[in-house]
Design an enzyme around this catalytic site. Structure first.
Site, short mmCIF file in Angstrom:
data_model
loop_
_atom_site.label_atom_id
_atom_site.label_comp_id
_atom_site.label_asym_id
_atom_site.label_seq_id
_atom_site.Cartn_x
_atom_site.Cartn_y
_atom_site.Cartn_z
CG MET B 159 -1.80 -1.29 1.28
SD MET B 159 -3.08 -1.35 -0.01
CE MET B 159 -3.89 -2.89 0.40
CB SER B 160 0.58 4.59 1.45
OG SER B 160 -0.56 4.87 0.67
CB VAL B 161 4.79 0.64 2.89
CG1 VAL B 161 6.25 0.24 2.90
CG2 VAL B 161 4.22 0.64 4.31
#
Lengths: 445, 445
Positions: B159-161
């Site tokens: 995801m936004s990692v």
């Protein structure tokens, strides 16, 4: 209706599927194609740029990706075009492929079966639109070259080489007693009871001696292959679509034509059925079982992958993609009677069974003019030549060639403009035979 | 029209996209969800069987795959749902992650920020719907657990990692002089000249202080995020579709709102723009550059991958998927000032720059009630706590947590039913802080 939609809206998948499972129709109508250099995908700039130029963009949905020369890019990038599932290599260190490169191989000469004009090994690479080729002799890399879009750290479509990998996996489960090769398919997959496969034995499926009303004639708009392709298409189906929606649904619709067991007839659906039998016998799909049983024990450098249908079924008949070097490890494992670094991965009896081959008379009925005296066993093509060589063969030139006498394994990925192997066999067959003879007679000093 | 189509025909992608880039709307309307055990994807049988039962089949096209609890399966299988592109690990042997597992961590207690009722570390795993968690202390694996669909040999959506990984890559190219952080984006991507990004500096993009008319409010049917999602959808567009067809096309449509540089505003499009700048500065897309510069130098066990749009553009804002252990290697590389086994992979100055953080006053304007005193630098969340910890944060609970003082790296993949991190931060933040303190005070004997 089904077919009309398919051919209108999804030409890409038609072409892909035709290629994956062994189309022959293209050969007859093939125009003159640009040569390997002129069709080099890097030079043509397919999918290069952010974004690529509009006329260099390839999409799964519109079919452009599988027209030559674009297919020269696509065969190394199936994953970027459609959903896939991994065949894990595991997490361990790769088993080394020691290099002992030889400069004398490029100069080796042989005579193609068609032109009868002698050619060098090096010339054969471009003649067969090779994307990557690696030769192991006595376990060492004596030759390794990459062209086009393929790199050592990349995966290429194995096309119908997939079948030999799945056949090896199936034969392994047979040897381990998980599958009884003499039982009818319906014992493993009751849903197939009313299909042609219901009363076929697993052995008949493994050797493709089932008698099926299933045409892979791509020139025939009514051929069953089109419905097979549409069933396996992972893209959303149109609202009015009424046909089978998965590989499994399609397989249930295949009807018998003749009697099983008497003639070899190369039909992709056999491998899909074997994949289903494997899934039922093990509780896992072929991608998972291939990883657990073989790929994670090869010392592979890279995960392999399968294309999948809309419910995640790996395309057992032609959907495998691997690194070239890992395909070499697979071939070398078989050459070593199923062992990797002394560890038994595939039972030696399976390798013996493949090498022994099957009924040549049954094979002859299929009428392959260039493959006289061969047989087909466990989804391998057995040459019965004096080196005891056997092959995995995929359209557009994919190959594993194992020459036990010469202690040689050749793996080749390619993107020949003509799908049918009859277009590259006149070069490939004598080239590989010549190299086996050469290495046998001139081992490394 | 665009939006209407999108919400009607492609709810799945809406949900996915909302999750990938940080939806908050779900939190407000969240019902009571089944707990981690009751929502275990293996127990629920998603996509198990040949074929799976009809009510256990998940497809990208219909959105079922991203509704809780199905998403607990999907976050470990994005590749099976859509086209992707590899981030090669290279072909070398992985760098070992030596294990020194500790049994005392599970009993560690801490106090969640919301309930104020003490909880054990072990209880926190289920409370945050953890799929996999690994803790490195002084470079050794002191804790490693897997749940749900994730296995060591598997990949999970970051995801936004993803943003922090791309931010690190961008900052690396800045340090190497390939990108000038003070130049406006239009100097690298002329197509963005007329968009909000044209006159934003690369530094403003890296720190997300651009001022954009771009709403990620999922409760608003007119929010730009829906058009962004549809543009990046790899599925074929409907015949009457008139909107942007790729990430790049969408980015050109984003207009300014206010002045760049004064306030932190977390908007996914910044990372997509950074990805475009990276592609133009290097000639390769972020998947290729990430492999070349970082992933192939980490000693990774597995390839990572990005989801892609219809022309193969990796989704820089949220499309990365990796093995948990490789994400740990990435975090450990940063903790070691950019080195792996003594070899500099990322310049030490980049790690220093991230750790130093950015303007706290600019960050405070974003109003995160649980993240007071933090800042955002190079697409990392910098806590400025007394351990100097910094984090990568992705919706549904994805995390990299680097605690320099405790010499600790935590990586966690999760599938919390609520996308917004505000739902798991009350447990996650004190748990990670407590473990850092515990390991600092109680190093392995």
């Amino acid at each position: 209706m089904l077919k009309t939609y398919f051919r209108r809206a999804q030409p890409g998948l038609c072409l892909l599927f035709a290629a994956l499972i062994g189309a022959t129709a293209f050969a007859e109508t093939a125009p003159v194609f640009p040569d390997a250099d002129a069709s080099d995908p890097a030079k043509l700039g397919w999918m290069i740029g952010a974004p690529p130029p509009a006329d260099r963009i390839l999409r799964f949905e519109d079919g452009s990706y599988f027209r030559f020369p674009a297919l020269r890019w696509s065969v190394s990038h199936f994953r970027q075009l459609m959903p896939t599932t991994n065949v894990s290599r595991g997490l361990e260190s790769p088993v080394a492929l020691p290099a002992a490169l030889r400069s004398d191989i490029d100069r080796l000469r042989f005579t193609p079966l068609d032109t009868k004009t002698p050619m060098s090994w090096e010339q054969s690479l471009a003649a067969t639109y090779t994307d990557g080729i690696l030769v192991l002799h006595r376990g060492k890399v004596v030759y390794e070259r990459y062209f086009g879009s393929l790199k050592p750290q990349g995966q290429h479509a194995a096309m119908s080489v997939t079948k030999s990998v799945i056949g090896t996996l199936g034969a392994t489960l047979v040897a381990e007693g998980l599958i009884d090769v003499n039982r009818p398919v319906k014992d493993y997959v009751p849903e197939l009871a009313k299909s042609a496969f219901g009363n076929a034995s697993v052995r008949q499926v493994l050797d493709m001696t089932t008698a099926l009303d299933y045409s892979e004639d791509y020139g025939d708009p009514n051929a069953a292959v089109w419905a097979h392709a549409q069933a396996g298409n992972p893209l959303p189906k149109p609202a009015d679509y009424q046909g089978p929606r998965t590989y499994y649904e399609f397989l249930q619709s295949v009807q018998p034509e003749g009697e099983h067991g008497s003639a070899f007839a190369y039909k992709t659906v056999n491998t899909d059925v074997l994949g289903w039998v494997i899934a039922r016998a093990t509780g896992h799909n072929v991608a998972q079982v291939l990883s657990e049983r073989i790929w994670s024990r090869l010392g592979a450098e890279q995960d392999a992958y399968f294309t999948v249908d809309s419910i995640g079924t790996p395309f057992a008949g032609g959907g495998l993609n691997t690194g070239l070097r890992d395909l070499a490890r697979f071939g070398e494992m078989l050459r070593n009677d199923g062992r990797v670094n002394g560890r038994q991965v595939v039972p030696a009896s399976v390798v013996e069974d493949i090498r022994r081959g099957a009924d040549k008379a049954a094979f002859a009925k299929a009428g392959y003019s260039l493959l006289k005296g061969w047989s087909y066993r466990d989804m391998w093509w057995v040459t019965h030549n004096d080196h005891g060589a056997y092959m995995a063969r995929g359209v557009h030139g994919q190959r594993i060639y194992i020459d036990p006498k010469a202690e040689m394994v050749i793996v080749r990925y390619a993107s020949h403009p003509v799908a049918s192997n009859s277009a590259n066999d006149p070069v490939t067959l004598p080239a590989f035979e010549a190299l086996g003879k050469f290495l046998l007679e001139h081992p490394q000093k």
